[in-house]
Write an enzyme that holds these catalytic residues in place. Structure first.
Site, PDB file in Angstrom:
ATOM      1  N   HIS A  80     -87.375  10.636   6.766  1.00 13.99           N
ATOM      2  CA  HIS A  80     -88.226   9.278   7.569  1.00 13.99           C
ATOM      3  C   HIS A  80     -89.254  10.036   8.196  1.00 13.99           C
ATOM      4  O   HIS A  80     -89.203  11.385   8.704  1.00 13.99           O
ATOM      5  CB  HIS A  80     -87.297   8.884   8.707  1.00 13.99           C
ATOM      6  CG  HIS A  80     -87.815   7.593   9.457  1.00 13.99           C
ATOM      7  ND1 HIS A  80     -88.684   7.871  10.517  1.00 13.99           N
ATOM      8  CD2 HIS A  80     -87.533   6.374   9.277  1.00 13.99           C
ATOM      9  CE1 HIS A  80     -88.867   6.611  10.907  1.00 13.99           C
ATOM     10  NE2 HIS A  80     -88.375   5.734  10.107  1.00 13.99           N
ATOM     11  N   GLU A 112     -92.933   4.126   3.389  1.00 15.09           N
ATOM     12  CA  GLU A 112     -93.391   3.631   4.952  1.00 15.09           C
ATOM     13  C   GLU A 112     -94.580   4.443   5.249  1.00 15.09           C
ATOM     14  O   GLU A 112     -94.531   5.574   5.674  1.00 15.09           O
ATOM     15  CB  GLU A 112     -92.251   4.016   5.765  1.00 15.09           C
ATOM     16  CG  GLU A 112     -90.970   3.526   5.583  1.00 15.09           C
ATOM     17  CD  GLU A 112     -89.898   3.657   6.546  1.00 15.09           C
ATOM     18  OE1 GLU A 112     -89.548   2.980   7.470  1.00 15.09           O
ATOM     19  OE2 GLU A 112     -89.558   5.060   6.758  1.00 15.09           O
TER      20      GLU A 112
END
Length: 261
Positions: A103, A175
């Site tokens: 992430h 992302e």
């Protein structure tokens, strides 16, 4: 055969144990009313301290669309002198089925490298977790027009050593770093789809035609307003939703709206 659809959310360092249980109980009950003819994979990634009760909560409710519980990070070693870390064996014991790796906050706040993400990917796949690798460029990289190179590098290093038989467990989340969080600038649907096309092409280069079967999600300030346009893009297989999914009813409403359009 209907295409599988993916929805997920990462709760980050929000929601304590009781809040997670309440959220999952409500979401499980609501998700049972989503269209039964849809092939859905629905996942939620809470904090480590909530994982045991989260797994128990979703197991206690029978739903046509059960929620898969994931972990936000994982040490690649089975055991060792890694104070404060969580091993694959510990996650397996809890009944966790998915592990998120790379992430943007792990990469940019905690300074994890592509090589470290690769070690985690290999460990997660070895232990049969659904393995969600996150990739994305920063605003500076975007402004230098090197987004494609960054994505390809993160994929090529992050997936180094992955074997064809492991691909059914692999998921990719795109992302863009500049689109995440409270100050995020949502990417346009066209931009998101173009970058997801780059990711899919790279996966085909790495794994041949089987690479085209790896689901690729978009995440980055997904909200009820932009979700419909993102959802129909040809290279977007699912949505990885942030704060717009942290209320069970709002998450359900967003999913229901997309599935019934």
């Amino acid at each position: 055969m209907a295409k599988k659809i993916y929805f997920g959310t990462n709760l980050k360092m929000y929601k304590g144990n009781a809040e997670v249980v309440d959220y999952l109980t409500q979401l499980s009950q609501l998700s049972d009313t989503l269209p039964a003819d849809k092939d859905l994979e629905l996942f939620v990634i809470p904090s480590f301290t909530a994982l045991s009760d989260a797994v128990a909560a979703v197991r206690s409710i029978s739903s046509k669309h059960p929620i898969m519980i994931g972990a936000q990070n994982m040490n690649p070693h089975d055991c060792g002198q890694f104070t404060g870390d969580i091993s694959p064996l510990m996650l397996k014991e809890l009944g966790v089925r998915l592990v998120m790796i790379g992430h943007s906050e792990r990469r940019h706040v905690f300074k994890e490298t592509d090589q470290e993400e690769n070690a985690k990917v290999l460990a997660a796949l070895k232990h049969q977790f659904v393995t969600l690798l996150c990739v994305g460029e920063t605003l500076e990289q975007k402004n230098y027009d090197i987004s494609d190179e960054i994505l390809r590098t993160q994929l090529k290093i992050g997936l180094h050593g992955v074997t064809p038989d492991q691909l059914p467990l692999l998921r990719i989340a795109y992302e863009p770093v500049w689109a995440i969080g409270t100050a995020g600038i949502p990417a346009s649907a066209d931009y998101a789809d173009a970058k997801q096309a780059v990711i899919k092409q790279c996966l085909i280069e790495l794994f041949g035609k089987e690479g085209n079967k790896i689901p690729v999600f978009y995440g980055g300030s997904v909200n009820p307003e932009n979700a419909p346009e993102l959802f129909v893009q040809p290279h977007i297989d699912g949505l990885f939703i942030g704060r717009s999914a942290w209320d069970a009813e709002k998450f359900y409403t967003l999913m229901s709206g997309l599935l019934t359009e």
